[in-house]
Design an enzyme around this catalytic site. Structure first.
Site, PDB file in Angstrom:
ATOM      1  N   SER A 127       0.555  -1.202  -0.019  1.00  0.00           N
ATOM      2  CA  SER A 127       0.125   0.135   0.314  1.00  0.00           C
ATOM      3  C   SER A 127       1.190   0.864   0.356  1.00  0.00           C
ATOM      4  O   SER A 127       0.289   2.334  -0.649  1.00  0.00           O
ATOM      5  CB  SER A 127      -0.411  -0.273   1.289  1.00  0.00           C
ATOM      6  N   THR A 142       1.102  -7.073   1.644  1.00  0.00           N
ATOM      7  CA  THR A 142       1.090  -7.862   3.587  1.00  0.00           C
ATOM      8  C   THR A 142      -0.295  -7.864   4.069  1.00  0.00           C
ATOM      9  O   THR A 142      -1.403  -8.083   3.826  1.00  0.00           O
ATOM     10  CB  THR A 142       2.301  -7.168   4.149  1.00  0.00           C
ATOM     11  N   CYS A 143      -0.631  -6.281   3.967  1.00  0.00           N
ATOM     12  CA  CYS A 143      -2.175  -5.593   3.835  1.00  0.00           C
ATOM     13  C   CYS A 143      -3.114  -6.318   2.861  1.00  0.00           C
ATOM     14  O   CYS A 143      -4.075  -7.271   3.850  1.00  0.00           O
ATOM     15  CB  CYS A 143      -2.121  -4.295   3.836  1.00  0.00           C
ATOM     16  N   CYS A 201      -4.523  -7.859   6.880  1.00  0.00           N
ATOM     17  CA  CYS A 201      -5.397  -6.524   6.574  1.00  0.00           C
ATOM     18  C   CYS A 201      -6.759  -7.432   6.032  1.00  0.00           C
ATOM     19  O   CYS A 201      -7.926  -7.507   7.296  1.00  0.00           O
ATOM     20  CB  CYS A 201      -5.300  -5.006   7.002  1.00  0.00           C
ATOM     21  N   LYS A 260      -7.720 -11.576   6.434  1.00  0.00           N
ATOM     22  CA  LYS A 260      -8.003 -11.619   8.403  1.00  0.00           C
ATOM     23  C   LYS A 260      -9.056 -10.745   8.548  1.00  0.00           C
ATOM     24  O   LYS A 260      -9.742 -11.580   9.656  1.00  0.00           O
ATOM     25  CB  LYS A 260      -6.626 -10.854   8.582  1.00  0.00           C
ATOM     26  N   GLY A 316       1.938 -17.382  20.980  1.00  0.00           N
ATOM     27  CA  GLY A 316       2.713 -16.001  20.795  1.00  0.00           C
ATOM     28  C   GLY A 316       1.631 -15.125  21.771  1.00  0.00           C
ATOM     29  O   GLY A 316       1.012 -15.786  21.552  1.00  0.00           O
ATOM     30  N   GLY A 324       0.471 -11.325  20.891  1.00  0.00           N
ATOM     31  CA  GLY A 324       0.900 -10.117  20.319  1.00  0.00           C
ATOM     32  C   GLY A 324      -0.746  -9.689  19.841  1.00  0.00           C
ATOM     33  O   GLY A 324      -1.555 -11.038  19.524  1.00  0.00           O
ATOM     34  N   TYR A 325      -0.538  -8.865  18.001  1.00  0.00           N
ATOM     35  CA  TYR A 325      -2.013  -8.572  17.952  1.00  0.00           C
ATOM     36  C   TYR A 325      -2.230  -9.500  16.935  1.00  0.00           C
ATOM     37  O   TYR A 325      -3.407 -10.635  16.790  1.00  0.00           O
ATOM     38  CB  TYR A 325      -2.881  -7.606  17.565  1.00  0.00           C
ATOM     39  N   ILE A 326      -1.334 -10.365  16.122  1.00  0.00           N
ATOM     40  CA  ILE A 326      -1.957 -11.107  15.961  1.00  0.00           C
ATOM     41  C   ILE A 326      -1.692 -12.540  15.959  1.00  0.00           C
ATOM     42  O   ILE A 326      -2.896 -12.977  15.232  1.00  0.00           O
ATOM     43  CB  ILE A 326      -0.549 -11.712  14.514  1.00  0.00           C
ATOM     44  N   ALA A 327      -1.194 -12.898  17.414  1.00  0.00           N
ATOM     45  CA  ALA A 327      -1.741 -13.994  17.778  1.00  0.00           C
ATOM     46  C   ALA A 327      -2.755 -14.265  18.593  1.00  0.00           C
ATOM     47  O   ALA A 327      -4.029 -15.069  17.714  1.00  0.00           O
ATOM     48  CB  ALA A 327      -0.626 -14.530  18.517  1.00  0.00           C
ATOM     49  N   GLU A 346      -6.092 -12.477  17.044  1.00  0.00           N
ATOM     50  CA  GLU A 346      -6.763 -11.931  16.696  1.00  0.00           C
ATOM     51  C   GLU A 346      -6.970 -13.501  15.796  1.00  0.00           C
ATOM     52  O   GLU A 346      -8.048 -13.831  15.883  1.00  0.00           O
ATOM     53  CB  GLU A 346      -6.301 -11.150  15.909  1.00  0.00           C
ATOM     54  N   ARG A 366       4.559 -16.539  26.628  1.00  0.00           N
ATOM     55  CA  ARG A 366       5.654 -16.133  27.730  1.00  0.00           C
ATOM     56  C   ARG A 366       5.799 -15.895  28.072  1.00  0.00           C
ATOM     57  O   ARG A 366       5.944 -15.709  29.162  1.00  0.00           O
ATOM     58  CB  ARG A 366       7.047 -16.628  27.351  1.00  0.00           C
ATOM     59  N   ARG A 385       1.142  -6.657  25.186  1.00  0.00           N
ATOM     60  CA  ARG A 385       1.496  -6.075  25.780  1.00  0.00           C
ATOM     61  C   ARG A 385       1.819  -4.323  24.693  1.00  0.00           C
ATOM     62  O   ARG A 385       1.699  -4.900  23.306  1.00  0.00           O
ATOM     63  CB  ARG A 385       3.390  -6.508  25.554  1.00  0.00           C
ATOM     64  N   HIS A 399     -28.528   8.180  22.067  1.00  0.00           N
ATOM     65  CA  HIS A 399     -28.650   7.270  22.537  1.00  0.00           C
ATOM     66  C   HIS A 399     -30.220   6.416  22.277  1.00  0.00           C
ATOM     67  O   HIS A 399     -30.746   6.367  21.048  1.00  0.00           O
ATOM     68  CB  HIS A 399     -29.509   7.133  24.463  1.00  0.00           C
ATOM     69  N   GLU A 417     -21.692   5.854  24.170  1.00  0.00           N
ATOM     70  CA  GLU A 417     -23.202   7.407  25.055  1.00  0.00           C
ATOM     71  C   GLU A 417     -21.788   6.905  25.826  1.00  0.00           C
ATOM     72  O   GLU A 417     -22.262   8.273  26.494  1.00  0.00           O
ATOM     73  CB  GLU A 417     -23.615   6.646  25.248  1.00  0.00           C
TER      74      GLU A 417
END
Length: 478
Positions: free
Chosen positions: A14, A41-42, A47, A50, A174, A176-179, A181, A198, A204, A461, A466
């Site tokens: 991108s 990658t995206c 992205c 996924k 793992g 992180g966000y990939i693991a 998700e 771990r 994190r 509402h 809100e």
């Protein structure tokens, strides 16, 4: 000196595609080389596929919800081959759009690997050398597989989209966000998911309270999450391993179901630091990513490369070699597609429009498509309290749609506010569609809105969001 091109871009993700198109619009002669598939990658292995898998996995809970709301529907099995075929058709369509955009922008497409020979020369895998006044490296990153015996039996996020069939069980390594998700995605698609991390808590670097709620939600939905746990050893499973397996492998009639994993077809035997031994259909490593700078000739040219392989650049994305620039994940600054695009546009402003434009990496909103979803912008509570005294406005509750359906899912709305300036320093949301909400909250935080600005905004509402404008008293100070 006369050059073949004003700009040669290496990498068709991108960031590289946007930089090439915008530079060409200034009248520059531009070429772009991509050795794999246009979109990076995206679009091809990140992205987009996924998020489509996130959508697919979310339907597993909708059958129960629909019945709770009065609909007479029955659960049905998930058809991975059908979904996978449509997914790949969509990725082919998007890659075609990228190519059309480049063609329409008069950017020459080179379907080959490109490496840097000198400050103005690029060598193509076809054997041809071309010259350019400016070279832009936008080669992105790749998943890292740990150096350990048996690691070749595992897969990464790259391969997960290409599986011929869904595994019955999987170990994701793992936190992180990939693991996290993919743990939610595969769990939602009916896979028995075990996750080892771990560290003491997943995600994190994100707000502690928010990531704690995400971890609780993942466990509640069925992910077998083990913290403080890592893999010690892995190999192809044997008949003896299957006889002793008590976790990971599905059982029928007291016997393990035949596996479709690597090697023998009996799955992968794994020994963990917590002493357990299990057999899984698949093992997925999501233990980090590395910039794609190997064997590109950069250091020989004078480009400085960091210890993780990242290209070192200044605030204008310029390397130590004045004619060579780098943007996106290959610089390991902020690994987000919209950031790579912004960096590409800032590069064109600086180099081709004579308007030196540094890249603004402050207050970038982001979303983690875990289940539950996490949206965040600005400082975490932990980061903020190390800088200045802050007030924490926070609420957690069952949203109306889940409460009515009898689900226990909870959401979190959190504002981190400076006591001195009253500015909202951070906003963190754990909820369905948190990514959609944080995009809009990010505008206010980026503009420097105060807590009182939030308070003056009338609530919509009934909505979850809100709560962001109705929290009147701080939960605590820090």
């Amino acid at each position: 000196m006369t050059f073949d091109y004003d700009l040669f871009v290496i990498g068709g993700g991108s960031g590289g595609v946007r930089a090439a198109r915008v530079a060409s619009a200034t009248g520059a002669k531009v070429a772009l080389a991509e050795e794999y598939r246009m979109g990076g990658t995206c679009v091809i292995r990140g992205c987009v596929p996924k998020k489509l898998m996130v959508f697919a996995s979310g339907y597993s809970e909708m059958f129960d919800d629909a019945r709770a709301y009065g609909w007479d529907v029955q659960d049905g099995p998930f058809d991975w081959p059908k979904f996978s075929t449509k997914l790949n058709t969509e990725l082919d369509r998007l890659e075609g759009i990228y190519r059309k955009l480049l063609d329409g922008s008069n950017v020459e497409i080179v379907d080959a690997r490109a490496t840097v020979k000198d400050p103005h020369t690029v060598t193509l895998s076809t054997g041809k050398d071309v010259t350019a006044k400016h070279i832009l490296v936008a080669t992105g990153g790749r998943p890292v597989i740990p150096d350990m015996p048996g690691a070749e039996l595992g897969i990464t996020s790259n391969e997960i989209f290409q599986l011929k069939e869904m595994p019955k069980s999987i170990l994701i390594i793992g936190g992180g966000y990939i693991a996290s998700e993919f743990a939610g995605i595969l769990n939602g698609l009916g896979v028995k998911v075990t996750q080892f991390y771990r560290g003491a808590q997943i995600l994190r670097g994100f707000d502690d309270e928010a990531r704690g709620l995400v971890a609780e939600g993942m466990r509640a939905k069925g992910v077998d999450l083990h913290l403080g746990t890592n893999i010690v050893e892995m190999r192809e499973a044997t008949d003896a391993d299957l006889e002793g397996a008590s976790h990971g492998v599905p059982m029928e009639g007291g016997r393990p179901v035949a596996m479709s994993g690597a090697g023998t077809g009996k799955g992968i035997w794994v020994k963990a630091t917590n002493g357990t031994e299990q057999v899984f259909d698949q093992v997925m490593f999501a233990t980090g990513r590395a910039p794609n700078t190997d064997d590109m000739g950069l250091q020989a040219t004078g480009v400085e490369v960091g210890r993780r392989g990242e290209i070192m650049v200044d605030e204008y994305s310029q390397t130590a070699v004045p004619s060579i620039y780098a943007i996106g994940d290959v610089t390991n600054r902020v690994q987000l597609t919209p950031v790579a695009i912004r960096e590409g546009m800032a590069f064109v402003e600086t180099v081709f429009k004579g308007n030196p434009t540094p890249v603004d990496h402050a207050l970038i909103p982001s979303a983690v498509f875990t289940q539950p979803e996490l949206g965040t912008v600005g400082l975490t509570e932990e980061e903020a309290r190390d800088i200045e005294p802050v007030e924490i406005y926070c609420t957690s509750f069952k949203p109306m749609n889940h409460a009515f359906a009898g689900r226990d899912d909870r959401v979190l709305m959190k504002l981190v506010v400076s006591i001195a300036t009253r500015k909202v320093l951070g906003c963190h949301i754990v909820a369905d569609h948190a990514g959609e909400m944080i995009q809009l909250a990010g505008i206010a935080v980026k503009m420097g809105a105060t807590k009182e600005d939030f308070d003056r905004t009338v609530a919509v509402h009934p909505t979850m969001a809100e709560e962001l404008v109705t929290m009147k008293e701080p939960m605590r100070t820090a």
